[in-house]
Scaffold this motif. Structure first.
Motif, PDB file in Angstrom:
ATOM      1  N   PHE A  74      18.420  52.187  18.494  1.00 36.64           N
ATOM      2  CA  PHE A  74      17.474  51.727  19.813  1.00 36.64           C
ATOM      3  C   PHE A  74      16.521  52.710  20.305  1.00 36.64           C
ATOM      4  O   PHE A  74      16.859  53.879  20.404  1.00 36.64           O
TER       5      PHE A  74
ATOM      6  N   HIS B 151      18.673  53.244  29.021  1.00 39.52           N
ATOM      7  CA  HIS B 151      19.814  53.376  28.273  1.00 39.52           C
ATOM      8  C   HIS B 151      20.248  52.117  27.584  1.00 39.52           C
ATOM      9  O   HIS B 151      19.993  51.033  28.111  1.00 39.52           O
TER      10      HIS B 151
ATOM     11  N   ILE C 262      23.686  52.086  26.871  1.00 37.14           N
ATOM     12  CA  ILE C 262      24.957  52.154  27.684  1.00 37.14           C
ATOM     13  C   ILE C 262      24.695  52.811  28.933  1.00 37.14           C
ATOM     14  O   ILE C 262      24.384  53.732  28.949  1.00 37.14           O
ATOM     15  N   GLU C 263      24.623  52.067  29.853  1.00 35.14           N
ATOM     16  CA  GLU C 263      24.649  52.551  31.250  1.00 35.14           C
ATOM     17  C   GLU C 263      25.841  52.962  31.820  1.00 35.14           C
ATOM     18  O   GLU C 263      26.955  52.345  31.728  1.00 35.14           O
TER      19      GLU C 263
ATOM     20  N   GLU D 175      28.551  49.202  18.638  1.00 34.88           N
ATOM     21  CA  GLU D 175      27.658  50.814  18.705  1.00 34.88           C
ATOM     22  C   GLU D 175      28.281  51.792  19.121  1.00 34.88           C
ATOM     23  O   GLU D 175      28.994  51.677  20.118  1.00 34.88           O
TER      24      GLU D 175
ATOM     25  N   ILE E  25      29.948  50.139  22.664  1.00 33.70           N
ATOM     26  CA  ILE E  25      29.188  49.066  23.161  1.00 33.70           C
ATOM     27  C   ILE E  25      28.967  47.689  22.241  1.00 33.70           C
ATOM     28  O   ILE E  25      28.439  47.950  21.105  1.00 33.70           O
TER      29      ILE E  25
ATOM     30  N   VAL F 179      27.213  44.690  20.715  1.00 29.50           N
ATOM     31  CA  VAL F 179      25.762  44.106  20.917  1.00 29.50           C
ATOM     32  C   VAL F 179      25.823  42.896  19.800  1.00 29.50           C
ATOM     33  O   VAL F 179      25.996  42.809  18.539  1.00 29.50           O
TER      34      VAL F 179
ATOM     35  N   PRO G 265      13.879  43.279  19.283  1.00 32.55           N
ATOM     36  CA  PRO G 265      14.253  44.747  19.434  1.00 32.55           C
ATOM     37  C   PRO G 265      15.662  45.122  19.673  1.00 32.55           C
ATOM     38  O   PRO G 265      16.050  46.317  19.490  1.00 32.55           O
ATOM     39  N   TYR G 266      16.671  44.018  19.491  1.00 29.11           N
ATOM     40  CA  TYR G 266      18.090  44.320  19.370  1.00 29.11           C
ATOM     41  C   TYR G 266      18.744  44.557  18.140  1.00 29.11           C
ATOM     42  O   TYR G 266      19.969  44.703  17.685  1.00 29.11           O
ATOM     43  N   HIS G 267      17.794  44.097  17.119  1.00 27.00           N
ATOM     44  CA  HIS G 267      18.094  44.325  15.677  1.00 27.00           C
ATOM     45  C   HIS G 267      19.532  43.608  15.442  1.00 27.00           C
ATOM     46  O   HIS G 267      20.623  44.048  14.936  1.00 27.00           O
TER      47      HIS G 267
ATOM     48  N   ARG H 189      27.407  46.738  39.048  1.00 26.29           N
ATOM     49  CA  ARG H 189      27.403  47.373  37.634  1.00 26.29           C
ATOM     50  C   ARG H 189      26.778  46.544  36.565  1.00 26.29           C
ATOM     51  O   ARG H 189      26.480  46.967  35.463  1.00 26.29           O
TER      52      ARG H 189
ATOM     53  N   TYR I 272      23.479  44.962  34.245  1.00 21.38           N
ATOM     54  CA  TYR I 272      22.063  45.547  33.672  1.00 21.38           C
ATOM     55  C   TYR I 272      22.044  44.695  32.506  1.00 21.38           C
ATOM     56  O   TYR I 272      23.214  44.046  32.043  1.00 21.38           O
TER      57      TYR I 272
ATOM     58  N   LEU J 280      20.283  44.847  28.449  1.00 21.39           N
ATOM     59  CA  LEU J 280      19.900  45.922  27.530  1.00 21.39           C
ATOM     60  C   LEU J 280      18.212  45.784  27.390  1.00 21.39           C
ATOM     61  O   LEU J 280      17.631  44.463  27.234  1.00 21.39           O
ATOM     62  N   MET J 281      17.786  46.929  27.552  1.00 20.99           N
ATOM     63  CA  MET J 281      16.316  46.763  27.315  1.00 20.99           C
ATOM     64  C   MET J 281      15.567  45.943  28.298  1.00 20.99           C
ATOM     65  O   MET J 281      14.630  45.220  27.683  1.00 20.99           O
TER      66      MET J 281
ATOM     67  N   ASN K 231      13.391  46.385  30.425  1.00 19.11           N
ATOM     68  CA  ASN K 231      12.005  46.817  30.437  1.00 19.11           C
ATOM     69  C   ASN K 231      11.258  45.781  29.330  1.00 19.11           C
ATOM     70  O   ASN K 231       9.937  46.049  29.559  1.00 19.11           O
TER      71      ASN K 231
ATOM     72  N   LYS L 187      28.299  47.914  33.532  1.00 14.22           N
ATOM     73  CA  LYS L 187      28.067  49.342  33.218  1.00 14.22           C
ATOM     74  C   LYS L 187      29.491  50.150  32.876  1.00 14.22           C
ATOM     75  O   LYS L 187      30.542  49.683  33.539  1.00 14.22           O
TER      76      LYS L 187
ATOM     77  N   GLY M  96      23.183  57.463  31.286  1.00 17.94           N
ATOM     78  CA  GLY M  96      23.573  56.661  29.897  1.00 17.94           C
ATOM     79  C   GLY M  96      23.112  57.077  28.538  1.00 17.94           C
ATOM     80  O   GLY M  96      22.585  58.225  28.486  1.00 17.94           O
ATOM     81  N   HIS M  97      22.981  56.090  27.839  1.00 18.51           N
ATOM     82  CA  HIS M  97      22.838  56.644  26.352  1.00 18.51           C
ATOM     83  C   HIS M  97      21.657  55.848  25.948  1.00 18.51           C
ATOM     84  O   HIS M  97      21.469  54.634  26.143  1.00 18.51           O
TER      85      HIS M  97
END
Lengths: 748, 248
Positions: free
Chosen positions: A731, A738, A740-741, B54, B69, B71, B116-118, B218, B220, B222-223, B225, B236, B247-248
């Motif tokens: 990604f 992120h 993983i947040e 992942e 995580i 996915v 975008p998440y493959h 907590r 959110y 994924l991506m 944005n 989270k 984060g990663h």
């Protein structure tokens, strides 16, 4: 603007502008609904499905499952939400049992060897013939007063199958040994010494707020992982305060990966660390328990400063762990896995479990809850297995010609015993090897006679788990499908294991004292004993109603029937230094259980293809090595390395560097390197168990499987590691976005 | 309560509960007739996993962490895969799901490029099973042939079957019904995956989402944005040792 699908396709074919046009129109919802995939073509199937409850006891792990059956075929396994041990979740091993049931290489009729041993040349014979051959041999030994030259080696069998097996070996005079490639004997022995219990207690992870685990990879492979994982979920997010997990391990396991703190210790020093933590606690607390625990005052010599260098953990860290432990409301200490697989394994585990004494958590919420006895007299959980030392002696006896008939059931001693114990050549000396395996395994592949058993989804049974839920329970295993090879007729095909034993005994004229003709009847008769108790979660006005109830629910349990006895405090013993095979070798060799269990899962493609949690590797045998060490040595991923312990044996494995491997350690997954076991496992990878030094735990004689040191040498070969990592592109990530947040939790 | 047509299916994934055990991955393969991923499939980077774990590394020995995580298809409300499909094989249905019609798919793979998440996987081979293993295949799920794109469907066959059966039997289909849940959700031992109807304010997923998406919660996506407006909400990972949220 209305747009039909056909018009839309025309427009799309016309120009790019058409696509814009279409977007402006919005979704033609009605048009799409006609062909909604939710109503096609799935909707064309109107078959009815039935879900049957049963239990899975593969690899020594008990789980209650429900199996979806359509048109007589098992389609899906799910966890039984009522079953006390797993409460709905289930392991990949249970899921993959379907592939065992429909495995293309299952044995579909009794076989007798026709070619040389190990040649895989067999001829089908009738059940009548097969049973006659075995019973004739056993009768002959019995008549010539040599019945003890017959040996039965089985997996740890409990419940009613265990009862029948016990009666069978008693009646035939055969010796019985039970076998596990990765023994639980040290654990069971330590628990017996510390808590006075024969079973493995319930660890109430769910309600604990601090788990201090030593070597026990309890989220992945240790004892009852699905159940611990369920507890772990609640431990993390099920309560107001999030629990803390400190994992002490000489290898970075899946549990270490999930821990808040991974404390790397030198292999075999886990017990020293536990003693040191107790030393700190004893200095802080004038707790009465230390008067009993440490009446000899031995703890003083284990102060953090004294042990820090040996353990490889600073005194500050030890003090901090002790502080965390004493400041928690419901701390619990677990130990097992590699911590018990050293020459001082039993001492390590005793010290670790004694921490629970300090925490005074026995029988309490978030603590160690002892299990009561089985509710059915004479029918128990699987007993502790025989140790490596006993099997080593067995191989000596085979060589001396003292074993005439070897019967094996789900105990792959050819595969699981280290080559240093010489089991492979010893087996050559046994005139008759009889296997009850329903699928080829390595030992079965050299058998002379095979009486294939049903798959467990086709058979009856009961589950009285070694690691019970803290109260009385009996799981019921029922056939969820008719035997797959039923079409081969009653004189071919497979039969239930216990039923085979009952038939052999009957042909021999031996009475097993079961007052039943079939295994199902044996179980049904004993279900009456449970019915007569008139307690538990299934109560009915008639036995028939009760019987149906326990089969539907997957078993019987009584949450109120707990162990009340408080075991006496056991005085602490000292912890010696661990010894290793070889001293000049560069690395500690740490075998670990990945996705294939102790090797029994290797025949199932779903498990082979299931990525290892840490490396994401599949289908192969790889060797974990620290990525910096690898770089220094010029080793890259996929380089074929030779692993050489001091005993002269060698295996080859693919290098798999990662940043978490301790620099002085290499890790190799257990499970590959089978000579047989069907198309998905035969000849694949290497068997790390085969090269281990024959070091044993000094108290129990169990194999110290983490006590081997080894060198590595490079070869010219490179093989691509089949792994999931990088199967999909990474990604896009940056400091603002992120995947993983992570939060410190402070903002709650 | 679940009634046909009025739903918006979605999932909550609690990263703090997930241990990376891969139980969901195998459960999904069993339920959805995913071809056996053989060694050569991994080696060609063409293994198929509708849901995957992942693993992210952080740090070096001895201060090292591995984070996991799960996915799967995020069932975007604004899905980049949908407008690029020339044959409408992938589109949004009226229950909030991004669905794939296999017999429309002509294998352009535009959607996989767009995602975008493959999470879209292409069948480069005709799926093969030994004859006896075919007995395990789920009759509710189409086996995809070579040249077809596939991905997580939220186990649409289970939603269909359970809503149909509950309507037939005049029963109320409750939130969290195990017949309705996708296979991964039922398999998850730690309850890291929760499935339900975001249109039902009383459903567990709605309630968790409402709480988690508040300031300081907590939740959110994924991506986020990318503006995909996903139907999967992540919670989270908590790590008390970190100083600030990262984060990663």
């Amino acid at each position: 603007m209305a747009l039909t699908r056909r018009q839309f396709l025309t427009l799309m074919g016309g120009s790019a502008g058409a696509a814009v046009l279409f977007q402006a129109c919005g979704l033609p919802e009605k048009e799409l609904l006609i062909d909604s995939p939710a109503a096609m073509p799935e909707d064309l199937v109107s078959g009815t499905d039935n879900w049957y409850a049963t239990t899975s006891q593969q690899g020594g792990v008990s789980e209650g499952i429900v199996v979806r059956v359509m048109e007589g075929r098992a389609k899906k396994v799910e966890g039984n939400p009522d079953y006390p041990l797993n409460l709905g979740g289930h392991s990949a091993l249970s899921e993959a049992s379907l592939q065992g049931l429909y495995h293309p290489d299952r044995i579909s009729a009794p076989l007798v060897r026709t070619g040389p041993r190990g040649s895989s040349e067999y001829r089908e014979i009738s059940w009548e013939d097969a049973v006659a051959r075995l019973s004739a041999q056993l009768t002959e030994l019995k008549d010539s007063n040599e019945a003890n030259k017959a040996v039965f080696v089985s997996n740890p069998v409990g419940g009613h199958a265990g009862l029948v097996l016990d009666r069978f070996v008693t009646a035939t005079g055969a010796r019985h040994l039970s076998y596990e490639a990765v023994e639980n004997n040290v654990l069971r022995n330590a628990l017996k010494e510390v808590f006075g219990t024969d079973s493995i207690p319930e660890f109430d992870i769910d309600n604990s707020d601090l788990i201090l685990s030593f070597g026990a990879d309890f989220l992945s492979s240790w004892v009852s992982p699905t159940r611990y994982a369920r507890g772990y979920g609640e431990f993390r997010q099920g309560h107001e305060h999030r629990g803390k997990l400190i994992h002490v391990d000489s290898r970075f396991s899946m549990t270490a990966a999930n821990a808040d703190q991974w404390v790397h210790v030198n292999p075999g020093t886990e017990g020293l660390l536990a003693m040191s933590i107790m030393q700190v606690l004893s200095a802080d607390h004038s707790d009465a328990v230390f008067g009993e625990l440490d009446s000899d005052g031995i703890l003083d010599s284990y102060s953090p400063v004294n042990v820090a260098d040996v353990v490889g953990v600073s005194a500050d860290v030890i003090n901090k762990i002790a502080e965390d432990f004493s400041h928690s409301e419901h701390p619990i200490a677990l130990g097992g896995g590699s911590a018990g697989a050293h020459t001082n394994g039993n001492q390590n585990l005793k010290a670790i479990y004694s921490l629970n004494r300090v925490a005074s958590n026995i029988g309490k919420k978030g603590g160690v809850i002892l299990n009561p006895e089985s509710p059915i007299a004479g029918v128990s959980a699987p007993k502790a297995t025989n140790t490596f030392s006993e099997f080593h002696r067995l191989s000596e006896e085979m060589k001396a010609g003292n074993v005439s008939v070897l019967m094996v059931r789900d105990a792959d001693i050819y595969y699981g015993m280290t080559d240093t114990a010489d089991m492979k050549s010893a087996l050559d000396n046994v005139p008759l090897i009889v296997s009850f395996a329903g699928m080829m395994d390595d030992t079965t592949s050299i058998a002379d006679l095979i009486l294939p058993q049903h798959h467990f989804l086709e058979d009856w049974g009961t589950d009285i788990p070694v690691a019970g839920p803290g109260y009385e329970m009996v799981g019921f295993q029922q056939p969820v499908v008719r035997p797959f090879f039923e079409n081969r007729g009653s004189n071919l095909g497979t039969k239930g294991f216990a039923d085979i034993l009952m038939t052999v005994a009957q042909v021999m004229g031996q009475d097993l004292g079961l007052s039943a003709d079939t295994f199902k009847e044996v179980i049904r008769n004993d279900a009456r004993k449970l019915y007569d108790l008139r307690r538990g979660q299934v109560v009915s006005s008639s036995f028939e109603g009760f019987w149906n109830g326990v089969l539907q629910r997957g078993g019987w349990w009584d949450t109120e029937a707990k162990e009340r006895a408080e075991p006496a405090v056991k005085r602490l013993d000292g912890v010696d230094r661990a010894e290793f095979g070889g001293t000049n070798q560069e690395f500690y060799l740490q075998p670990f259980i990945s996705t294939l269990g102790d090797g029994t899962g290797a025949s199932l493609p779903w498990l082979q293809a299931m990525p290892d949690a840490i490396s994401t590797a599949t289908w192969q045998t790889w060797v974990e090595i620290n990525h910096k060490v690898a770089e220094e040595k010029g080793i890259s991923e996929g380089d074929v390395l030779e692993i050489r312990p001091s005993n002269g044996r060698v295996i080859r494995a693919l290098a798999m560097p990662n940043p978490a491997v301790p620099p002085d350690t290499i890790g190799i997954p257990i499970g590959q390197g089978h000579r047989d076991g069907g198309r998905y496992s035969a000849g694949r990878g290497a068997n790390v168990l085969s090269v281990l030094d024959p070091k044993v735990d000094s108290d129990t004689g169990s194999l110290a499987w983490a006590a081997t040191r080894a060198n590595i040498t490079m070869t010219d070969e490179w093989i691509r590691v089949p792994k999931f990592e990088n199967t999909v592109p990474e990604f896009p990530r940056d400091e603002h976005h992120h995947i993983i947040e992570i939060t410190s939790g402070e903002d709650h | 309560m679940v009634t046909a047509g009025s739903n918006k299916w979605g999932m909550v994934v609690d990263v703090d509960r997930c241990t990376g055990c891969q139980g969901c991955v195998v459960a999904c393969q069993s339920e959805n007739n995913i071809p056996i991923n053989l060694e050569e499939h991994f080696n060609q980077r063409r293994a198929i996993q509708w849901i995957r774990i992942e693993r992210y590394w952080e740090g070096e020995y001895p201060n090292v962490k591995a984070r996991f995580i799960p996915v799967m298809c995020q069932h975007c409300g604004n899905a980049p895969c949908e407008p690029v499909c020339p044959v409408y094989a992938t589109y949004h249905n009226n229950e909030g799901m991004n669905v794939q019609v296999y017999n429309r798919c002509i294998g352009t793979r535009f959607c996989a490029n767009g995602c975008p998440y493959h999470v879209r996987f292409f069948n480069f081979w005709e799926p093969e099973w030994p004859e006896s293993l075919k007995n395990q295949l789920n009759p509710d799920v189409t086996v995809r042939s070579r040249g077809i794109m596939e991905k997580c469907s939220f186990c649409v066959q289970r939603i269909q079957r359970s809503t149909r059966e509950s309507e037939r039997d005049n029963e109320v289909l409750e939130d969290g019904d195990r017949g309705l849940n996708p296979a991964c959700v039922n398999a998850c031992a730690t309850n890291a995956l929760i499935f339900g109807n975001f249109n039902d304010p009383d459903s567990k997923v709605s309630q968790i989402k409402e709480d988690a998406m508040k300031e300081g919660g907590r939740g959110y996506r994924l991506m986020e944005n990318m503006g995909t407006d996903t139907n999967v909400v992540y919670l989270k990972k908590v790590d008390q040792s970190v100083e600030v949220t990262h984060g990663h």
